[in-house]
Structure formats: structure tokens, C-alpha cells
Design a protein around this motif. Structure first.
Motif, PDB file in Angstrom:
ATOM      1  N   GLY A   1      -4.238  -5.661  -9.915  1.00 50.38           N
ATOM      2  CA  GLY A   1      -5.096  -5.437  -9.105  1.00 50.38           C
ATOM      3  C   GLY A   1      -5.421  -4.699  -8.053  1.00 50.38           C
ATOM      4  N   GLY A   2      -4.335  -4.815  -7.655  1.00 49.54           N
ATOM      5  CA  GLY A   2      -4.453  -3.764  -6.216  1.00 49.54           C
ATOM      6  C   GLY A   2      -4.373  -5.271  -5.056  1.00 49.54           C
TER       7      GLY A   2
ATOM      8  N   ARG B   1       6.769   2.385  -7.307  1.00 52.79           N
ATOM      9  CA  ARG B   1       5.439   2.557  -7.435  1.00 52.79           C
ATOM     10  C   ARG B   1       5.165   3.187  -8.535  1.00 52.79           C
ATOM     11  NH1 ARG B   1       3.769   0.974  -2.396  1.00 52.79           N
ATOM     12  NH2 ARG B   1       5.300   1.674  -0.988  1.00 52.79           N
ATOM     13  N   ASP B   2       6.050   2.701  -9.824  1.00 53.09           N
ATOM     14  CA  ASP B   2       5.301   3.223 -11.269  1.00 53.09           C
ATOM     15  C   ASP B   2       4.931   1.795 -11.694  1.00 53.09           C
ATOM     16  OD1 ASP B   2       9.191   4.252 -11.442  1.00 53.09           O
ATOM     17  OD2 ASP B   2       6.673   5.541 -10.678  1.00 53.09           O
ATOM     18  N   ASP B   3       3.874   1.131 -12.578  1.00 53.64           N
ATOM     19  CA  ASP B   3       3.462   0.192 -13.393  1.00 53.64           C
ATOM     20  C   ASP B   3       4.531   0.138 -14.305  1.00 53.64           C
ATOM     21  OD1 ASP B   3       0.700  -0.283 -15.479  1.00 53.64           O
ATOM     22  OD2 ASP B   3       2.402  -1.245 -14.716  1.00 53.64           O
ATOM     23  N   LEU B   4       5.753  -1.132 -13.965  1.00 56.87           N
ATOM     24  CA  LEU B   4       6.518  -1.332 -15.013  1.00 56.87           C
ATOM     25  C   LEU B   4       5.944  -2.352 -15.941  1.00 56.87           C
ATOM     26  CD1 LEU B   4       8.541  -2.528 -11.945  1.00 56.87           C
ATOM     27  CD2 LEU B   4       9.231  -0.601 -13.239  1.00 56.87           C
TER      28      LEU B   4
ATOM     29  N   ALA C   1       4.088  -1.809  -7.778  1.00 55.37           N
ATOM     30  CA  ALA C   1       4.052  -2.026  -9.411  1.00 55.37           C
ATOM     31  C   ALA C   1       2.819  -2.520  -9.904  1.00 55.37           C
ATOM     32  CB  ALA C   1       5.365  -3.184  -9.806  1.00 55.37           C
ATOM     33  N   PRO C   2       2.211  -1.166  -9.253  1.00 55.97           N
ATOM     34  CA  PRO C   2       0.384  -2.102  -9.274  1.00 55.97           C
ATOM     35  C   PRO C   2      -0.003  -1.757 -10.891  1.00 55.97           C
ATOM     36  CG  PRO C   2       0.919   0.714  -8.302  1.00 55.97           C
ATOM     37  CD  PRO C   2       2.137  -0.054  -8.798  1.00 55.97           C
ATOM     38  N   CYS C   3      -0.495  -2.578 -11.517  1.00 57.98           N
ATOM     39  CA  CYS C   3      -1.101  -2.975 -12.838  1.00 57.98           C
ATOM     40  C   CYS C   3      -2.419  -2.981 -13.014  1.00 57.98           C
ATOM     41  CB  CYS C   3      -0.101  -3.720 -13.819  1.00 57.98           C
ATOM     42  SG  CYS C   3      -0.358  -5.282 -12.391  1.00 57.98           S
TER      43      CYS C   3
END
Lengths: 417, 1074
Positions: free
Chosen positions: A167-168, A143-146, A176-178
Motif C-alpha cells: 500500500g505504499g 521496483r516490481d511487484d514480486l 516491491a510495491p503491492c
């Protein structure tokens, strides 16, 4: 120095097709399609004499437990290794590192990025071509933004390899949302992403670009259209990107209008025409989901029990015989009976009351939720979720509307039958 | 605008079977009555089609006119916005037809007006609510049975929700079929269960790839183990083999030892002749057979000798065969002759006798020899023949001459007769000449002609006279003077003028003029008339003159004619006289006389003709007679000549004959015949002589042969008797010849036999010599054999032979055994023995073997297990590599998931729908139903005539319909069927009214609904309809007369529909297939 590389992702080797019968002549062909796509990617690499191949995660699905997938991967990467082409791999949610027993035995020129950020230089004839950074999923749930762990270490072309949700994007699990801004701030030239199966390019603030090549082989009706990988040519800091389709089996979602068709044979012919017009002959096969739409005299004919099923099986059989064979995933009838809803509304009566009720529920989510619970649909949804079946997670307003329409239509069946 | 409409009039252009039909309607209750097939359904459909559009093409309810023509019609409507004229005609473009809406003043309005008037009610809704059909009650009853009366009624009470219970039922069924929370059978349940199963199986698989690699390692170790096992097995196997071989050789070794021992006991018999005993037996056997053969030969030889002895007996014939043979053959040659001699002699004698007889008969004065001496040569014969011919010719000539003469004579006689006859006739005829007679005839004719001409002329004369007289008497009076003298006209004219003047003077101009005019006119007329008369008179005069002239001319003509006639008569008289003279008659001879004269003349003429004819004939006869006489003379001369010639020839012949001693008086032919006979006879005599001579010669030869034969036979002692032959006696000679032949034959046979026997003897002797030689050889061989065998006699030889056999056997056996041992163990005999000892003898050997065997079995077992495991592992790995089943499972999982998702969605949708329907219903009931129930209550009361007072739905959970009469109440289910139907009717009409009040009144159409009601209830219903019709238009249809009357009683306006005269054309429909 100019060089080329190929960026592919979400191979999902040996993942089953949805909608292919387990018995049937087409099974083999369709099941092999993911392997063949990989072979084509390898061929492309060899043909273009690329410097390296990037695989951005979800190479295979752990759930599949497919030995064949791993062996195929090893084989293809072996070919690349023999030609002196390196491969960079990151793992994603479907094939996290935790699931790999490590006994795969990939060739030496293959670099699998671990759970920690790493950077590798690509050299040719002693000169550095570019840098490749990457990080793999340690587990299924990340769930982290890698992307935050990436950074530019120096001059030269830098590629970031990551399995992430930019961008979900809807319809994909939010691993790994970013964001585009976030990616752009890292300063890399090219983000080789994976996870979203639909091809996309995102220009980043700061000049970089994030690319989803999409999966190289569609596996169900929602993955229709040409699928492949991206060939990137880098020269003097400038990039040329080209999408190369490598899919062997293509999915299509086709609509067949009922208007103007008066016989089932005619419908069959029309359908075959539509299919033929959309299915290019040079592929190994096609898979289609056909929807009958519109209003027409055949609607009543099709409403007879077994008529649609018969038509579906006839079509399936005929399409399977074609060259290349076409797999009929399903035949859906969304043709509507000829009911003028406005008139019904205007006429008042029970239908009016029904539609009023529908309106009320559609606007009040709480009431809807209560209704949902009353009908024990929530429990069913949970059970389905446990089994991995999606669809009924939360009540939606449009379902109520559709239910209302269906109710009205049923009440106002035409007199002559 | 407020909705609502009323149909005031309908006009059918063409619809179904109607064409040009117009009906006035209007407010209130209407009844359209017509028998079956009168077209009620058609009219209903017409109303619907007009308001909402024609049914689609191909539907039967489209009611296209069967025979073409206009298709459509008009409705005149009353709406709140005023009257509307709605016109709908079928059109090619739109199947629902072209709609035109006009307003009161004829201007075209938009369709919105109609739709507004219709309250935007759809076709389905209209007929849901405002059309009340017979089958509805049936449907209601069905629904009642299924769902209960209450629900059925509630459904009826809800506009547009008649199907609600059905739909909800369907949905319930579907959802139940799809899913039940704790169910097993529904489809979704099954699918989810299947999905769970598949996932369980997949879980069981565990981490396939890890297992794969683990198993691969295990496989490798197993392979290694297998290799080790194999090596061990190999070793054990080798040892086992060696020992086994040794074991096998055990027996042999022992046997070998035994054999050697026995061999030692026997003497050295290697040199004993091979197969000695058999050779001995053979030799003995041969000797025996030779001896037997020799004995047989000796026997045969003795027989032959005996035969030869027998044959050596003496015989008389021997030595004389040749002579006998030749004599016999000579005799044989002549035997036939001999036999024939007597008969020949007899025949010859007979011939001689016959010849002599013939000679005598011949008649010649000679005997045999004399005959022979006669000259009967051919020349004689020729001469004779010639003579005969000449004689014959002479005879013929004579006869001919005779004939000719006779003919001539007869001819002459005939002619004589004819002449005499002719003369006699001539004498009888008159002498008159024919020409004279003819002349007389002509005169007679002329006389006749003249007479007739005279008569004719006299007639003519009379006639002319008459005419003359008539002409002369035709006189005429003179014509009279003019009728009107000429001076009359001017006189009249003057008179007229005078009159006119007078008139003028008296009466004026006019009268005067008139008179003048009239008078002038009169004058004119008069003048004209006079002229005419004048003209006529002139004409008459002219005519008369002409006639007068004509008469005069006629007179002249007649006169001259008369004169001519008279002259002619004069001529004729003269003629008459001449003719009568010629004819020999008087002038006054009558016609009869003339006729008689004519006949006489004719007769005479005939006779004269005949006379001439006869005279000519007479002359001819005379000539002929002369010729005949001459002929006769000549013929008699010829005859005399022929006779003389014949006589001369006869004499010559006689001379010839007598010279040959023939009777001279013979005729030529007879002489010839005689000559022939004599010649023949002569030849016969000669033949007989020759034959006699031959006979004598043959007899002599036979005698010679016979005597020779006899002599020889006597010499050979075949016959006894004198040396002389007994002559030619066949009875003696024949048997003798036979005997001689037989004796010769016998002698020949004997000599042959002798020769054969001698040959045989020689053969036998040779054979015997050979046998003796063989026998001798055989003896020698036997002796040699015995010597070879080292024995003096056969007995001992045999004994030694047996021993020698055994010796050879043993030698062979030992050799064999030692070879076998070597072959089996690979060791020589001694080493094998040594090995045995090393291993501890037999027992030790066996023990060792057992242990080794056990080890081997163990290792093999182990190896088998390892191999199986390897195979299974490999198979498993292969499977995993191909991953077929697992892939399939995965596919199944995915497809099950997809299916489950779909089913779940459908289930959710259906449940939502169901829930919505239920909620809507509740809401409806809360909001709208009360009014309807109330209305229904009113209606029900009316229908039941106050028996029931109210209808209500009690509040609370159950939504059941109940009826009450003020004291008790019942549920709808407890009512009788008829009452339930009334209740239904009440609700239905309540709905209609409610709609009418809230939305707008549309015409209610009732299609023969009350047919199942009894009269009382029907009346009640009609009464209700009548009440309803106060608020809105009600149009009812029926085909029952009693209903019609009931409607009429309630004040309905009844219109009749006629049944069609001919058969009802069905609405043209073409069903489209597919």
C-alpha cells in the motif's frame, strides 16, 4: 495437525543505534540489543516448540559490513537446527542476495529463498504441515511487484514470505510495491511480510491476512514502543496470532511540559519522573528523546546560551546511571515564548506584512520552489542526499510557516531581558 | 468601533509610592514635571499597568505598594464609543489584576471595549510605538554605528520592526556559522566533511565478510605451512646437534691421544705411597722438634739440681725448731705481762701510801692492822642509825612544844589590852536609854502633824465661810407679772370681727372676708405670741423656784460643814498639848525649836546604841582571856617533858660510841659517817694486799719463760753470752725473741723450697724419657717410608714422588677425556674417531656444520614470518568478528547523518526566515513606507525650521535614506549627530501619526527624551509635539525646569509631581530564583 510458527522481520542485526555516543558505558549494551532480540526470538521458538521460523528480509544491513551479525545469525540458527526447527529466510533491500558472498555456512535446516520463486513443504513425522513460498531481492532496488509471482499450489496452509511495501506506506522506500487486493488475489493464507518497521496487520479480501511484525528492536526515536515478532498458532485451518515483544531496549518519545515548572532543578525532577514512569524496569535499557513543550517561565532561562546543553548533559549523565540505564538521545526545546500571535497580527505593522508574505508563499508552490532555489537549498539537499542524509529533499509549506513564526517571535522579543 | 482613546483622568488607589493621587489630563499636550525620584517612571508604569495589566509578580515594575493597602487605580478614558472608566485592582487569582470597564452610565462593559479602543494593540507594541524613551536614542545611535543610518532609520520607520536589522543580522550570522556552500569552518560543513570521511573509510573496508572468509582460508594454509616448516626445522636441528657435538669433542680427542703418549713414558708408579713426599717432610719435621725439646729439658734439669745442692747447706736451727718454737711461744705469751710489771709495781706502792694517809686522817686511834681488827659490821651500823632517829624525833617534839607555849602567851597579852580599852570607852558614854529617846521623838512628830492639820482646818473653815456668805447674798427679785394679760386675745378677736363686719358692710364680701381673714390671722398670731410669752414666764418662774431651793440646801450643807470643822479643831488642840509634853517642848515651840529638839534626840539615840554594843564586847573579851591563860599553862608543861626525853637519848648514844672506840662526843650522824669511812678504808687495805700477791706471781712466770728462751737461743747459736739469762730485761729479750722467730721462719722456707725442687726434677726426668721414646719411633717410621718409596734416601724419594704425581695426573686426565668424549658425542672414543674420519676430518666437519646452520637460520626466519602473519591474521579475524571499530564507525556515521539532517533543517529554516524577512521588508517598503516617509519629511522640515526640505528614499537597488534641502541632498550618514537624531525623531513621530491615522490614535508618552537636545532643537521638538497633540494626546515627563518652561511656552498643560517627603519606598519586589 496443529502447529506453530514464529514470523519475524527486519532484524537489522548490528545496525548502529542513532544517538549513542561511541564512547560510553552504554555502548555495548545498546549495540548488543539487536543480537539479544534475535536470541529471544530463538528462545521463543524453542520454548513454543514451533515448527519453523520465518525471517522476512533485512536480516542485516550490508552497509554495516558486520561479521558479527553473520556469525550471530549462524549461531542462533544453529541452535534452532539442533532443536529440529527449520528456518525460512528471504532477503530484502538492505541485505540483497547480491551482497552476500555465500560463505556464511548456515545449517542445513535453513532455507534461503533465491531470486526466483520457490515453494517448500514443511513436514513433521511424514505429514505435511504447510507450504512456505518465498522470493529474495536480487538487488537493492526492486521496483516490481514480486507478490505477483506467488500462487497457491494446493490445499493446506500456505505461507508467503516476502519483503515488500504494502500500500505504499509512507516513510519507507517503495520497494516491491503491492496492494492488499493484489495480495488477496493470490489466495495465500498468511503473507509473512517485512520492510515496514511498524507492526501492522492487514486483512485481505478473500480471507487471508498480511502481517508486518515490525522490527524486533527499535533503533531510533521514530521506532518507539514495544517491538517483537508474531507467534502464529494454526489449528484446523484456523489461526491465532499473538504479538510477542522481544526488544531489550525500548525507544520513547516523551514530552515534558514546562508549565508549572519554575526551576531547572524542578525541571530535572519532572523529567526524571516522566522518564521513570514510562520506562519499564524489566528491559535491558531505554532510549528517550525528550521534548520540552508548552509555555512557562523557564523558557527564557533555557534560551540562555549553553543552558539547554548543560541540562541535556546533566540529564544524560543521570539517566545513564539508572537501572536499567536510560540513554538520552536528545533534549529538544520546543517551548514557545509567550507571544500572542493573533494580537501581533491584529496590530499590523511589519509583523503583519511578514505573515502576509508567509501566506503568499505557502499557497504558491512555484514561488516557494523559486525561493528554495534562490537560497541554494536545493544544492545543499543534493549534497546531503549523496551522503545519505535525509530531510531536505523538497521544500514544504509548513517550513515557511514555521520560519514566519520564528521571524515574528524574534522581532517581538519581550522587553525585559 | 473606531479605535483610539484618550486619557482624561487618572486616579491612583495605590501604586508604588503613590496613594490617592488624582490627575486630570485630557486632549492636547501635557507635561508632568517633577524632580528626580518624584515618580515619573512609576506613573508611566501605572498607565501601562492600567491599560494592559500589572506586571508579573516579582518584577520590579509591578510597583506593588511597599506598605500594602490598595493596589490599583482607575483611568477615565475618552473613546469613540464614549467615555470609559477603567478600573484595575490587584487580585490574588490573576497577577495582571482584575479589570472592570464601565460605560458612561456606570454599567459594566466587557473587556472587549477596552481592547477595541486600544486597537488590539499588545502591550509590547504600544510601548514600541507609543512610548518614546531616552534610551531609544542611544539604541538608535548604536544601530547607526552598526548598520548605517539608513537602515536604522528605515527600521525606525517600520512599526514593530525596530529590531529587524538586529534579527536579520543574527540570522545571517547563524546561517553563516552553520553552512557556507564552499565553506570549511561552519558546523554543517564540518559535519558533512566528517561524514564524507567516515563513509570513505567505510568504503575502504570493502566487503568485510567476504574478506573475512578469504582471510580465514589463508590462515588455514599458513598454519599448514608452519607445520611443514617445523618438521624440517626439527630435522636440521638434529643433524646440527650431532655435528656440533662432534666438533666440541675434537679437542678432547686430540688431548686424549697426547696424554696416553706421555703416560707411556713413565714407570709404573701406582704403588708409590700416597702423599709420600709430604709424609716424609712431616716425619723429618717431627724428629727435629723432638730433639729440640729434649735439649731444653736437659737444661732445666741441670738448674734444678744446682738449686738442690745449694739448699743442702747445714744450719744450726735445723733440728731444734720445735724447742725453739715452744720457748718462743711461751715467751710471747708472757711478753705483755713482762712489759707491764714495773708500772704495776709503782701503782701498787702509790696505793699503799694513800691508804695510810687516809687512815691517819680518819682520826681513829688505830693503825692499819688495828683497823682491820675493828668490828665494823652492819649490826653496829643499824643500831647507830636507830639511835640517831630517836634523837631527832625528840628534838623535834621539844621544839614544837616551845612554839605552842610562846603563842599562848602572846594571845593572852593581846586580850588584856583589848579589855582595858573597852572599859575606858564605856566610861566616857552617857547613861541614857534608847527607848526613852525614841519615845520623845515620836511625840515630836505628833506635834508637828497636829500643827499642820490645824492650819489646814482653819483654811477650810475660812473657805466654807466665804461660800456661805456668797450663797446667802444671792437673792433675786421676784418675777414680774405677765406681759400680756389673758383677756387681750379675745378682745383683739372681737375687734377684728367688728372691723371685718364693718369692712364687709362697707366694701363688700371680698373685702370683708379679707379683713376677717386678716384679722383672724392677726388674732391667731397674737394668741400664739402671748402663749409663748406665758410659757417663757412660767419657765422662768419654775427655774427661779428651783434655784431658790438649791440655795437653801447649800446653806444647810455649809453650816453643817462648819460645825464639823469646829469639832475637829477642838480634838486637834488636845492632841497638840499631849504631844508637846511628850516631846519636852512647849506648845508654842517654834519649828526651829522642834528641829533642834529632833537633832538632839537623834544624837542621844546614837550614843545610847554605842554603849550597848561596847557592853556586849566587854563580856566576850573576858571569856577569851580566861581561855588563853589555860592554854599557856598547858604548853609550858609539854615543853618540859620533851627536854627531859632528849637528854636521855644523848646519853645512850655516847655509851654506844665509846664501846667502839669512837669518840663518844660525836653526834649520831657524825658517828655514822665515821663508821662508813672506816669500813671503806678497811676494804681498801684488803685490796692492796691482794694485788701485791698477784704481782709477785706474774713476775715469777715471766722469769721462767725468759730463761728458757735464752737457753734455747744459746743452744741454737743465735746469741752469744752467758748461759744464764740476764734477767727480765725487755730490751734484751725482745730482740732475741725476734731473732729466734726469724730464724725459725727462714728454716721453714728453705725446707719448702727443697721439696718443690725435688718434685720438679722428677717431672723433668719423666718428660725426657717420653721424648726419647717418640724420637725413636719417628726414626723408625721414616725408614719405613723410604723403603716403601723404593728409595734409599730422601733425595731419591722426592724425585720418585714427583714422578708418581705426574703419573696419577695423566691417568686421571685420560679417563676424564674419554668420559667427556662419550658424554658429548654419545660415542665411545674409537667410534668418535671413526666418525670424524667419516665426515672428512676437522675441515669436513666444519664445512658440514656451516651449511646446516645456514639452512636452519633460513627455516627459522621463514617460520617467524609465518607465525607473525598467522598472528596478525588471527588478530584481524578476531577484530572482524568483534567488529568493534567498524561498528563504531557505523555509529559515528549514523550520528553524523542525524546531526547533519538536523543542522540542515535548522539552516534551511533560518535561511527561509531570512528570506521572508527580506521579502517582507521590501513589500513593506513598497506598500507602507511612502506615507511614513512623507510624514517624516514634514516633521523634519519643521524640526530643522526649513533647513532641510525633504526626506526620501530613492528608487533603485539601494534603499538608502537621503535628505535634501531643495538643491543638494545628503545621505543620512553624512549628517551631524544632532541632525540625525532630529531625523530619527521625525521618523518616530511619523510612525506614530501614521498609526494614528490608520488604526487609531493612542496617547503618545514621551519620557524625558529631549534632555540631550540643545535648547533650540528642543524647542523645535516641543513645537512638533504640540502640533502632533492636535491630533492625539501627548503626555510628556521631565525633571528639567528649562524643559518645563519650554513646554509651557508651547501651551502645554504643566502639572507638578511632588517629591516624597520621606524616603521613597522602593517597589516591593521579591525575586524568585531558578
Amino acid at each position: 495437525m496443529p502447529f506453530k510458527y514464529v514470523h519475524a522481520a527486519d532484524l537489522h542485526l548490528d545496525t548502529p543505534f542513532r544517538g549513542v555516543a561511541t564512547q560510553g558505558p552504554l555502548l555495548g549494551r545498546f549495540q548488543d540489543s539487536t543480537f539479544r532480540a534475535l536470541t529471544r526470538i530463538t528462545d521463543l521458538c524453542l520454548r513454543e516448540r514451533v515448527a519453523f521460523l520465518l525471517l522476512a528480509g533485512d536480516l542485516f544491513d550490508m552497509k554495516d559490513r558486520s561479521v558479527r551479525a553473520r556469525l550471530a545469525l549462524r549461531r542462533e540458527l544453529g541452535r534452532l537446527d539442533a532443536a529440529g526447527i527449520s528456518t525460512f529466510i528471504v532477503h530484502g533491500n538492505h541485505d540483497p542476495l547480491s551482497g552476500d558472498s555465500g560463505a556464511l555456512g548456515l545449517p542445513a535446516s535453513v532455507k534461503v529463498f533465491g531470486p526466483d520463486w520457490e515453494e517448500v513443504e514443511v513436514k513433521r513425522e511424514g505429514r505435511r504441515l504447510c507450504r512456505v513460498q518465498g522470493i529474495s531481492y536480487p538487488d537493492v532496488e526492486v521496483r516490481d511487484d514480486l507478490s505477483a509471482r506467488f500462487r497457491r499450489t494446493g490445499e493446506g496452509f500456505t505461507v508467503g514470505l516476502l519483503h515488500a511495501n504494502l500500500g505504499g506506506a509512507e516513510g519507507h522506500a517503495n520497494y516491491a510495491p503491492c496492494t492488499a487486493a493484489g495480495l488477496g488475489s493470490r489466495g495465500l493464507d498468511y503473507w509473512a511480510l517485512g520492510h515496514v518497521h511498524t507492526r501492522a496487520e492487514h486483512a485481505l479480501p478473500g480471507g487471508g491476512v498480511a502481517v508486518y511484525p515490525g522490527n524486533p528492536q527499535g533503533r531510533h526515536a521514530n521506532e518507539a514502543g514495544p517491538r517483537g515478532c508474531v507467534l502464529v498458532e494454526v489449528e484446523d485451518g484456523g489461526m491465532r496470532r499473538r504479538f510477542v515483544p522481544v526488544d531489550g531496549v525500548r525507544w520513547h518519545k516523551l514530552e515534558v511540559p514546562l508549565s508549572g515548572v519554575s526551576t531547572l532543578d524542578g525541571l530535572l525532577a519532572t523529567t526524571l519522573e516522566v522518564v521513570e514512569s514510562r520506562c519499564a524496569p524489566e528491559l535491558d535499557g531505554h532510549a528517550v528523546r525528550l521534548t520540552l513543550t508548552g509555555r512557562g517561565p523557564l523558557h527564557r532561562e533555557l534560551a540562555r546560551p549553553g543552558a539547554l546543553a548543560q541540562l541535556e548533559s546533566d540529564l544524560r549523565e543521570q539517566l545513564a546511571r539508572g537501572h536499567p540505564p536510560v540513554l538520552l538521545e536528545s533534549l529538544r526545546d520546543s517551548s514557545r515564548p509567550e507571544v500572542d500571535l493573533e494580537a501581533v497580527c491584529a496590530a499590523g505593522g511589519f509583523a503583519r506584512t511578514l505573515l502576509d508574505e508567509v501566506g503568499f508563499l505557502a499557497e504558491d508552490p512555484e514561488a516557494l520552489a523559486r525561493l528554495w532555489a534562490e537560497e541554494a537549498l536545493g544544492t545543499l539537499a543534493q549534497r546531503l542526499k549523496r551522503l545519505g542524509v535525509e530531510g531536505l529533499e523538497a521544500p514544504r509549506a509548513e517550513w515557511v510557516v514555521q520560519a514566519g513564526m520564528h521571524g515574528v517571535e524574534s522581532l517581538h522579543e519581550e522587553e525585559t531581558s | 468601533m473606531k479605535p483610539g482613546l484618550r486619557i482624561d483622568a487618572l486616579h491612583v488607589l495605590g501604586f508604588g509610592r503613590f496613594s490617592g493621587l488624582t490627575r486630570e489630563l485630557g486632549p492636547g499636550l501635557h507635561l508632568l514635571y517633577g524632580p528626580n525620584e518624584a515618580g515619573k517612571s512609576t506613573l508611566l508604569a501605572f498607565l501601562r499597568s492600567m491599560l494592559f495589566g500589572f506586571e508579573k509578580r516579582g518584577q520590579p515594575e509591578r510597583y506593588e505598594p511597599a506598605h500594602g493597602g490598595a493596589f490599583g487605580g482607575e483611568l477615565t478614558l475618552s473613546t469613540s464609543a464614549g467615555p470609559l472608566l477603567v478600573r484595575r485592582i490587584a487580585s490574588r487569582r490573576a497577577s495582571e489584576g482584575e479589570l472592570t470597564v464601565r460605560g458612561a452610565d456606570g454599567q459594566e462593559l466587557s473587556k472587549e471595549w477596552l481592547e477595541g479602543a486600544l486597537a488590539h494593540v499588545s502591550r509590547e507594541l504600544f510601548f514600541d510605538v507609543f512610548a518614546f524613551r531616552l534610551d531609544e536614542l542611544a539604541g538608535f545611535e548604536r544601530l547607526t554605528e552598526q548598520r548605517g543610518a539608513s537602515e536604522a532609520l528605515v527600521a525606525a520607520s517600520m512599526r514593530g520592526a525596530r529590531r529587524l536589522p538586529e534579527v536579520m543580522d543574527q540570522l545571517r550570522k547563524r546561517t553563516e556559522a552553520l553552512y557556507k556552500p564552499n565553506g570549511v569552518k561552519p558546523v554543517l560543513n564540518e559535519t558533512l566533511k566528517a561524514l564524507e570521511d567516515v563513509q570513505a573509510r567505510l568504503r575502504q573496508e570493502g566487503d568485510r565478510p567476504a574478506r573475512y572468509f578469504a582471510e580465514k582460508a589463508r590462515l588455514a594454509s599458513l598454519v599448514e605451512e608452519q607445520r611443514v616448516l617445523e618438521a624440517a626445522l626439527l630435522e636440521v636441528g638434529a643433524g646440527l646437534e650431532r655435528l656440533t657435538r662432534l666438533e666440541a669433542a675434537l679437542g678432547d680427542v686430540a688431548a686424549l691421544a697426547e696424554a696416553r703418549a706421555e703416560l707411556a713414558t713413565l714407570p709404573a708408579l701406582d704403588t708409590f705411597p700416597e702423599a709420600g713426599e709430604s709424609r716424609l717432610e712431616d716425619g723429618l719435621h717431627r724428629r727435629r722438634s723432638y730433639r729440640a725439646e729434649g735439649a731444653r729439658l736437659a737444661e732445666r734439669l741441670a738448674t734444678v739440681d744446682a738449686g738442690l745442692e745449694r739448699l743442702a747447706a747445714p744450719s744450726g736451727v735445723r733440728g731444734r725448731e720445735e724447742a725453739l718454737g715452744s720457748a718462743l711461744s711461751a715467751y710471747g705469751e708472757r711478753a705483755v705481762l713482762l712489759r707491764a710489771l714495773p708500772s704495776r709495781r709503782a701503782a701498787l706502792a702509790e696505793k699503799q701510801r694513800q691508804v695510810e694517809l687516809a687512815l691517819r686522817e680518819l682520826g681513829l686511834p688505830v693503825d692499819g692492822p688495828g683497823l682491820l681488827a675493828l668490828d665494823l659490821s652492819a649490826s653496829v651500823r643499824v643500831a647507830l642509825e636507830e639511835l640517831a632517829l630517836r634523837l631527832g624525833a625528840a628534838e623535834a617534839a621539844r621544839r614544837e612544844a616551845e612554839g605552842t607555849w610562846a603563842r599562848a602567851v602572846s594571845e593572852r597579852e593581846r586580850l588584856d589590852g583589848a579589855q582595858a580599852r573597852a572599859d575606858a570607852e564605856l566610861a566616857a558614854l552617857p547613861q541614857e536609854r534608847a527607848s526613852q529617846l525614841r519615845q520623845q521623838q515620836a511625840g515630836l512628830g505628833r506635834l508637828r502633824a497636829a500643827r499642820s492639820e490645824l492650819e489646814r482646818l482653819s483654811e477650810q473653815r475660812a473657805e466654807l465661810h466665804r461660800q456661805f456668805e456668797s450663797v446667802r447674798t444671792q437673792g433675786e427679785p421676784q418675777v414680774t407679772a405677765a406681759v400680756l394679760p389673758a383677756w387681750w386675745v379675745p378682745a383683739v378677736a372681737l375687734a377684728v370681727v367688728a372691723l371685718a363686719a364693718t369692712a364687709w358692710l362697707l366694701a363688700g364680701n371680698t373685702v370683708g372676708a379679707l379683713c376677717l381673714a386678716g384679722g383672724l390671722l392677726l388674732t391667731g398670731v397674737l394668741a400664739l405670741a402671748r402663749r409663748r410669752v406665758e410659757a417663757a414666764r412660767d419657765a422662768d418662774v419654775a427655774a427661779q423656784g428651783a434655784r431658790q431651793r438649791w440655795r437653801q440646801q447649800e446653806e444647810e450643807r455649809l453650816r453643817s460643814a462648819l460645825m464639823a470643822l469646829a469639832a475637829r479643831e477642838e480634838l486637834l488642840h488636845r492632841e497638840l498639848l499631849a504631844a508637846s509634853n511628850e516631846a519636852g517642848l512647849n506648845l508654842v515651840a517654834t519649828a526651829a525649836d522642834m528641829a533642834a529638839r529632833e537633832a538632839a534626840l537623834a544624837d542621844a539615840l546614837e550614843r545610847a546604841g554605842r554603849r550597848e554594843l561596847l557592853e556586849r564586847e566587854q563580856e566576850k573579851l573576858h571569856a577569851e582571856h580566861t581561855a588563853a591563860l589555860r592554854e599557856e599553862h598547858r604548853a609550858s608543861e609539854a615543853m618540859g617533858e620533851a627536854e627531859s626525853r632528849q637528854g636521855a637519848l644523848g646519853e645512850e648514844l655516847a655509851a654506844h660510841l665509846s664501846a667502839r672506840c669512837f669518840p663518844p662526843t660525836l653526834a649520831a650522824s657524825a658517828a655514822l659517817t665515821l663508821w662508813r669511812d672506816a669500813a671503806a678504808l678497811r676494804q681498801r687495805l684488803l685490796d692492796v694486799g691482794a694485788e701485791e700477791a698477784a704481782l709477785a706471781v706474774d713476775a715469777r712466770a715471766c722469769e721462767q719463760a725468759a730463761s728458757r728462751l735464752w737457753t734455747e737461743a744459746v743452744a741454737a747459736e743465735l746469741v752469744t753470752g752467758p748461759a744464764e739469762p740476764p734477767g727480765l730485761d725487755a730490751s734484751v729479750l725482745e730482740p732475741l725473741a725476734a731473732r729466734v722467730g726469724a730464724a725459725l721462719e727462714q728454716e721453714r722456707a728453705q725446707s719448702l723450697e727443697r721439696r718443690t725442687l725435688e718434685e720438679r726434677r722428677a717431672e723433668l726426668r719423666a718428660e725426657k724419657a717420653r721424648l726419647d721414646g717418640l724420637c725413636h719411633d719417628e726414626e723408625a717410621a721414616l725408614a719405613a717410608l723410604l723403603a716403601e718409596g723404593g728409595s734409599a734416601d730422601e733425595e731419591s724419594f722426592r724425585r720418585r714422588a714427583a714422578q708418581a704425581r705426574r703419573y696419577a695426573e695423566l691417568t686421571g686426565r685420560t679417563r676424564e677425556l674419554s668420559h667427556r668424549i662419550e658424554a658429548r658425542t654419545g660415542l665411545s672414543e674409537t667410534s668418535a674417531r671413526q666418525a670424524l674420519i667419516d665426515v672428512g676430518g676437522e675441515q669436513g666437519l666444519r664445512a658440514e656444520l656451516e651449511s646446516l646452520r645456514g639452512k636452519q637460520a633460513e627455516s627459522q626466519e621463514r617460520q617467524k614470518a609465518v607465525l607473525t602473519e598467522c598472528g596478525a591474521l588471527r588478530h584481524q579475524l578476531e577484530q572482524w568478528e568483534n567488529d568493534d571499530a567498524l561498528a563504531k564507525l557505523r555509529i559515528v556515521e549514523e550520528s553524523l547523518r542525524a546531526r547533519a539532517a538536523e543542522l540542515a533543517k535548522q539552516y534551511a529554516a533560518d535561511r527561509l526566515t531570512l528570506a521572508l524577512l527580506a521579502r517582507a521588508r521590501r513589500r513593506f517598503e513598497e506598500e507602507q513606507q511612502p506615507r511614513v516617509v512623507q510624514l517624516a519629511s514634514e516633521h523634519f522640515t519643521a524640526l530643522t525650521q526649513g533647513r532641510y526640505q525633504r526626506v526620501f528614499i530613492p528608487t533603485g537597488e539601494e534603499r538608502e535614506l537621503r535628505v535634501g534641502d531643495g538643491q543638494r541632498d545628503w545621505s543620512a550618514a553624512q549628517l551631524s549627530r544632532g541632525t540625525r537624531e532630529q531625523l530619527y525623531l521625525a521618523f518616530r513621530l511619523a510612525v506614530v501619526r501614521d498609526f494614528g491615522e490608520t488604526r487609531g490614535a493612542l496617547p503618545l508618552i514621551v519620557d524625558d527624551v529631549l534632555v540631550n537636545f540643545d535648547p533650540e532643537r528642543a524647542r523645535g521638538a516641543i513645537h512638533l509635539l504640540a502640533r502632533l497633540s492636535e491630533h492625539q494626546q501627548v503626555i510628556a515627563f521631565t525633571c528639567h525646569p528649562w524643559l518645563r518652561d519650554a513646554f509651557a511656552a508651547e501651551g502645554a498643560r504643566v502639572q507638578t509631581l511632588e517629591a516624597p517627603a520621606t524616603e521613597l519606598p522602593a517597589p516591593a519586589s521579591v525575586l524568585k530564583t531558578g
